[in-house]
Design an enzyme around this catalytic site. Sequence first.
Site, PDB file in Angstrom:
ATOM      1  N   GLY A   1       0.820  -1.214   0.000  1.00 27.02           N
ATOM      2  CA  GLY A   1       0.000   0.000   0.000  1.00 27.02           C
ATOM      3  C   GLY A   1       0.851   1.259   0.000  1.00 27.02           C
TER       4      GLY A   1
ATOM      5  CG  ASN B   1      -4.355   3.946   9.630  1.00 33.69           C
ATOM      6  OD1 ASN B   1      -4.721   4.954   9.018  1.00 33.69           O
ATOM      7  ND2 ASN B   1      -3.247   3.906  10.335  1.00 33.69           N
TER       8      ASN B   1
ATOM      9  CB  THR C   1      10.631 -10.477 -12.346  1.00 32.70           C
ATOM     10  OG1 THR C   1      11.646 -10.259 -13.323  1.00 32.70           O
ATOM     11  CG2 THR C   1       9.941 -11.806 -12.604  1.00 32.70           C
TER      12      THR C   1
ATOM     13  CB  CYS D   1       3.711   3.041  12.084  1.00 36.45           C
ATOM     14  SG  CYS D   1       2.971   2.298  10.656  1.00 36.45           S
TER      15      CYS D   1
HETATM   16  N1  PLP Z   1      -2.594   3.201   4.141  1.00 33.08           N
HETATM   17  C1  PLP Z   1      -3.299   2.839   5.213  1.00 33.08           C
HETATM   18  C2  PLP Z   1      -4.582   3.533   5.525  1.00 33.08           C
HETATM   19  C3  PLP Z   1      -2.822   1.825   6.045  1.00 33.08           C
HETATM   20  O1  PLP Z   1      -3.518   1.471   7.128  1.00 33.08           O
HETATM   21  C4  PLP Z   1      -1.589   1.202   5.729  1.00 33.08           C
HETATM   22  C5  PLP Z   1      -1.034   0.150   6.619  1.00 33.08           C
HETATM   23  O2  PLP Z   1      -1.250   0.175   7.812  1.00 33.08           O
HETATM   24  C6  PLP Z   1      -0.908   1.611   4.570  1.00 33.08           C
HETATM   25  C7  PLP Z   1      -1.445   2.609   3.798  1.00 33.08           C
HETATM   26  C8  PLP Z   1       0.373   0.981   4.158  1.00 33.08           C
HETATM   27  O3  PLP Z   1       0.158  -0.287   3.631  1.00 33.08           O
HETATM   28  P1  PLP Z   1       1.369  -1.336   3.507  1.00 33.08           P
HETATM   29  O4  PLP Z   1       1.597  -1.880   4.883  1.00 33.08           O
HETATM   30  O5  PLP Z   1       0.889  -2.370   2.572  1.00 33.08           O
HETATM   31  O6  PLP Z   1       2.529  -0.574   2.978  1.00 33.08           O
END
Ligand code: PLP
Length: 374
Positions: free
Chosen positions: A70, A149, A236, A324
Amino acid sequence: MIYLDNNATTQVAPEVFEAMQPYLTNLYGNPSSAHAPGREMRRAVEAAREQVASLLGARNASEIVFTSCGSESDNWAIGGFLEQNPARRHIITTRVEHEAVRKLCEHLAEIGCEVTWLDVDEQGSLDLDELRNSLRRDTGIVSIMLANNETGVLFPINEIGRIIRENSDAVFHVDGVQAVGKIPINLRDSQIDLFSISGHKFHGPKGVGALYVRNGLKLPPFIIGGGQESGRRSGTEAVPNIVGLGRACQLANEFTGHEGIMALRDRLEQQILANIADAKVNGTTDPDRRLPNTSNISFEGLRAPEMVAQLDAKGICVSTGSACHSESSTVSPVLAAMKIPESSALGSVRFSLGRYNVEADVEQTLIALSEITA
Ligand code: PLP
């Protein structure tokens, strides 16, 4: 173990593992190779692209580009647009975005972009008039998440998309990472140009995501090299992960248990509020404006990292706000933006339920919480 941390990551579904397994053993061709094993891999990648497109309601599978996560999708969407349109350096985003957007925008502000940060109220909601008034002729991109999140609060992205279209030429990027698999998505009928997703948030594997790029939108490649993904993302293809992501999308399309998850979340939340003094929900509790699986609760006067550790000792996995900063005891920027008082914010715990939770998980968590807070 009782796992109530599904916004951090999810268990790979057994069906996803089963779909991936052949691609981790016998099926190892390179999808760019002209021979039969290569062609078989290409077919697998394209089938997965169809599955992703179907879950997102994309008009065309060619609008889906596979990425590694993401964060990559978010970085590519915003960074790629600015690379393509260097004169349109005004960005609009919110104060409650995930770090993948927030820290990128902070960095872009340092190197000469102008960023407008939209505020949220105590419920975590945006003021759409503030958005309307922030849009300018030189606004290049607006990046607003669908589901938060930490709190699960949903932003009205269809209405936001209409406001952007009616008042500017800006491109609209949506971080949909927390929403996919939890609520229905229909990009075809939206004003969204770019939409980020991540496999591990909805029972797919880690290390794979995708960016929806609306047909006709030009975005320079994020990784330059062999020209995979129609020249949009070299490297790839991670075929096992891509196959897993596709299968996870198919499972999400078929999943009908959202109300069951919401009932468990509501039971957990209501019992906490009823039995633990000064416990408060952070963010709206309006079911139309919140993910069905998430509850962010402040335990006034308690320290969230200690609660997480005590629950962990009892085999229960939860999180302080965003994963995080689970180690730190500073207030999360999301709760700070919602003006949650520090004494509440430092005691805020995120419970995020998922497909595999059962009633007993909630009951045991309630017992554990009553012991911890007694
Ligand atoms: N965006 C949101 C809203 C998220 O909650 C997260 C992960 O917690 C991310 C982006 C990042 O995703 P990834 O862990 O796949 O890099």
